[in-house]
Design a protein around this motif. Structure first.
Motif, PDB file in Angstrom:
ATOM      1  N   LYS A   1       3.373  -1.601  13.606  1.00 27.44           N
ATOM      2  CA  LYS A   1       1.933  -1.605  13.870  1.00 27.44           C
ATOM      3  C   LYS A   1       1.288  -2.961  13.575  1.00 27.44           C
TER       4      LYS A   1
ATOM      5  N   ARG B   1       0.845  -1.196   0.000  1.00 21.75           N
ATOM      6  CA  ARG B   1       0.000   0.000   0.000  1.00 21.75           C
ATOM      7  C   ARG B   1       0.877   1.241   0.000  1.00 21.75           C
ATOM      8  N   SER B   2       1.967   1.126  -0.746  1.00 22.20           N
ATOM      9  CA  SER B   2       2.880   2.257  -0.865  1.00 22.20           C
ATOM     10  C   SER B   2       3.612   2.126  -2.203  1.00 22.20           C
TER      11      SER B   2
ATOM     12  N   TRP C   1      -2.350   5.370  -1.511  1.00 25.06           N
ATOM     13  CA  TRP C   1      -1.787   4.276  -2.316  1.00 25.06           C
ATOM     14  C   TRP C   1      -2.589   4.055  -3.585  1.00 25.06           C
TER      15      TRP C   1
ATOM     16  N   VAL D   1      -3.023   4.803   7.007  1.00 28.42           N
ATOM     17  CA  VAL D   1      -2.341   4.310   5.807  1.00 28.42           C
ATOM     18  C   VAL D   1      -2.225   5.490   4.849  1.00 28.42           C
TER      19      VAL D   1
ATOM     20  N   GLU E   1     -10.019   5.588  -0.960  1.00 27.22           N
ATOM     21  CA  GLU E   1      -8.943   5.899  -0.006  1.00 27.22           C
ATOM     22  C   GLU E   1      -9.345   6.482   1.346  1.00 27.22           C
TER      23      GLU E   1
ATOM     24  N   TYR F   1      -8.833   4.346   4.461  1.00 24.55           N
ATOM     25  CA  TYR F   1      -7.420   3.996   4.653  1.00 24.55           C
ATOM     26  C   TYR F   1      -6.659   5.186   5.235  1.00 24.55           C
TER      27      TYR F   1
ATOM     28  N   SER G   1      -7.282   5.684   8.842  1.00 25.03           N
ATOM     29  CA  SER G   1      -6.651   4.685   9.714  1.00 25.03           C
ATOM     30  C   SER G   1      -5.131   4.807   9.755  1.00 25.03           C
TER      31      SER G   1
END
Length: 196
Positions: free
Chosen positions: A179, A14-15, A75, A72, A64, A67, A70
């Motif tokens: 995490k 996710r990056s 991505w 994140v 997104e 995400y 949260s």
């Protein structure tokens, strides 16, 4: 790349770096649709390759926010390629009404499970392996946003299995992030596989 190396390279990320993926590379990846399983060779798979920044941005607007909330980072909006994985259920029914597939009473027969969805999962894994073989990373998200089908231009007779993100990973650290250190450990193989 050796198949064992491809398996080790396949992971969800996710990056991404925003670097574009060459078209010939994307074409090699999506060509696996010809080799993907489809019950009775129904060929119900449908892919939409999205590289247009405006469409990718609209998809990201739908997907997104949870995400980002949260923790994140972006991505979906950064991945340079989105591959929409769709399935046309009617292709399966049409195929199983052909003379070589009908039952003795001339009927299509029963579907104990909806193989069109099962096959779309097989296609996803093949796309991921093809991407890993090209040195690319993938992610995946399901069809959990209203209007997603319209944004990507999915035909009305095609169901959305999900969307695979594709690009160059911006995170090549293979260690488990802090995490995630409390996530469940791998279940032992003997608990997953029974030998008879």
């Amino acid at each position: 790349m050796d198949f064992a190396d491809v398996l080790r390279a396949r992971r969800m990320v996710r990056s991404y770096r925003p670097d574009p993926v060459p078209e010939d590379v994307v074409r090699r990846i999506v060509q696996v649709v010809h080799r993907a399983p489809s019950a009775g060779f129904s060929q119900g798979h449908r892919l939409i390759v999205v590289t247009d920044p405006e469409i990718r941005g609209k998809v990201a607007e739908l997907i997104e926010p949870p995400y980002l909330e949260s923790g994140v980072g972006p991505w979906v909006s950064v991945a340079p390629v989105l591959i929409v994985i769709g399935v046309r259920e009617a292709s399966y029914h049409e195929r199983y009404q052909q003379p070589d597939k009908v039952t003795e009473d001339g009927e299509e027969g029963q579907w104990p499970v909806p193989y069109w969805w099962f096959d779309s999962g097989s296609l996803l894994v093949m796309l991921q392996m093809a991407a890993a073989n090209e040195g690319l990373a993938t992610g995946f998200f399901g069809p959990h946003a209203d209007g997603l089908e319209e944004v990507v231009g999915l035909p009305a007779d095609v169901g959305l299995a999900g969307i695979m993100t594709l690009g160059y990973s911006d995170d090549n650290d293979r260690r488990v992030p802090a995490k995630l250190t409390n996530r469940p450990k791998r279940i032992p193989l003997d608990d997953l596989v029974t030998w008879r």
